[in-house]
Design a protein around this motif. Structure first.
Motif, mmCIF file in Angstrom:
data_model
loop_
_atom_site.group_PDB
_atom_site.id
_atom_site.type_symbol
_atom_site.label_atom_id
_atom_site.label_comp_id
_atom_site.label_asym_id
_atom_site.label_seq_id
_atom_site.Cartn_x
_atom_site.Cartn_y
_atom_site.Cartn_z
ATOM 1 N N TRP A 36 56.498 23.435 -35.563
ATOM 2 C CA TRP A 36 57.627 22.795 -36.229
ATOM 3 C C TRP A 36 58.860 23.645 -35.935
ATOM 4 C CZ3 TRP A 36 58.315 18.187 -38.439
ATOM 5 C CH2 TRP A 36 57.182 17.457 -38.814
ATOM 6 N N TYR A 37 59.916 22.964 -35.553
ATOM 7 C CA TYR A 37 61.165 23.601 -35.191
ATOM 8 C C TYR A 37 62.262 23.016 -36.070
ATOM 9 C CZ TYR A 37 58.466 24.401 -30.876
ATOM 10 O OH TYR A 37 57.502 24.752 -29.956
ATOM 11 N N ARG A 38 63.365 23.731 -36.180
ATOM 12 C CA ARG A 38 64.484 23.174 -36.930
ATOM 13 C C ARG A 38 65.801 23.579 -36.286
ATOM 14 N NH1 ARG A 38 64.041 26.724 -42.567
ATOM 15 N NH2 ARG A 38 64.846 28.712 -41.711
ATOM 16 N N LYS A 43 73.894 25.794 -35.129
ATOM 17 C CA LYS A 43 72.931 26.833 -34.765
ATOM 18 C C LYS A 43 71.960 26.326 -33.717
ATOM 19 C CE LYS A 43 73.066 29.357 -39.138
ATOM 20 N NZ LYS A 43 72.242 29.979 -40.214
ATOM 21 N N GLN A 44 71.294 27.254 -33.056
ATOM 22 C CA GLN A 44 70.298 26.876 -32.070
ATOM 23 C C GLN A 44 69.012 26.440 -32.754
ATOM 24 O OE1 GLN A 44 69.832 30.154 -29.296
ATOM 25 N NE2 GLN A 44 71.366 29.262 -27.941
ATOM 26 N N ARG A 45 68.278 25.607 -32.065
ATOM 27 C CA ARG A 45 66.971 25.201 -32.571
ATOM 28 C C ARG A 45 66.054 26.420 -32.594
ATOM 29 N NH1 ARG A 45 64.881 19.826 -29.845
ATOM 30 N NH2 ARG A 45 66.988 19.315 -30.497
ATOM 31 N N GLU A 46 65.256 26.530 -33.663
ATOM 32 C CA GLU A 46 64.364 27.676 -33.806
ATOM 33 C C GLU A 46 62.973 27.236 -34.220
ATOM 34 O OE1 GLU A 46 65.861 30.225 -36.911
ATOM 35 O OE2 GLU A 46 65.718 28.676 -38.449
ATOM 36 N N LEU A 47 61.999 28.034 -33.859
ATOM 37 C CA LEU A 47 60.619 27.788 -34.249
ATOM 38 C C LEU A 47 60.418 28.279 -35.678
ATOM 39 C CD1 LEU A 47 57.670 26.990 -33.479
ATOM 40 C CD2 LEU A 47 57.395 29.363 -32.706
ATOM 41 N N VAL A 48 59.859 27.425 -36.504
ATOM 42 C CA VAL A 48 59.634 27.748 -37.910
ATOM 43 C C VAL A 48 58.171 28.106 -38.164
ATOM 44 C CG1 VAL A 48 59.672 26.807 -40.248
ATOM 45 C CG2 VAL A 48 61.540 26.299 -38.667
#
Length: 117
Positions: A36-38, A43-48
């Motif tokens: 799941w990413y957000r 902001k840049q997309r990040e791995l959650v």
């Protein structure tokens, strides 16, 4: 062609909970680690959170103890249970393979999560 369909987002107050779902088609789902990413505004997309084919999970430090990733290989679906949500969790949430390149870099439409009082 892999298709990713996220759902379950919404508006919730701080401290609230949401459960996100992501239905995957067009791949042998059980063969892939999932994440799941957000992406928050500006902001840049990040791995959650991530989960391996065998169910081993890992999390971004800021969500540990609050978020839980799970998968149902029979339903080709990955979930993200989010508890004790904070304003800083506000973002569009996406699921994808981990790494994203395993699914060719394509993305679904995402689901908006807004945490606000």
């Amino acid at each position: 062609q892999v298709q990713l369909v996220e759902s379950g987002g919404g508006l919730v107050q701080p401290g609230g909970s949401l459960r996100l779902s992501c239905a995957v088609s067009g791949s042998i789902f059980s063969n892939y680690a999932m994440g799941w990413y957000r992406q928050a505004p500006g902001k840049q997309r990040e791995l959650v959170a991530g989960i391996t084919q065998g169910g081993i999970t890992n999390y971004k430090d800021s969500v540990k103890g609050r978020f839980t990733i799970s998968r149902d290989n029979a339903l080709n679906t990955v979930y993200l249970q989010m508890n004790n949500l904070k304003v800083e969790d506000t973002a569009v949430y996406y699921c994808n393979a981990l790494p994203v390149s395993d699914y060719g870099g394509s993305w679904g439409q995402g689901t908006q999560v807004t945490v606000s009082s």
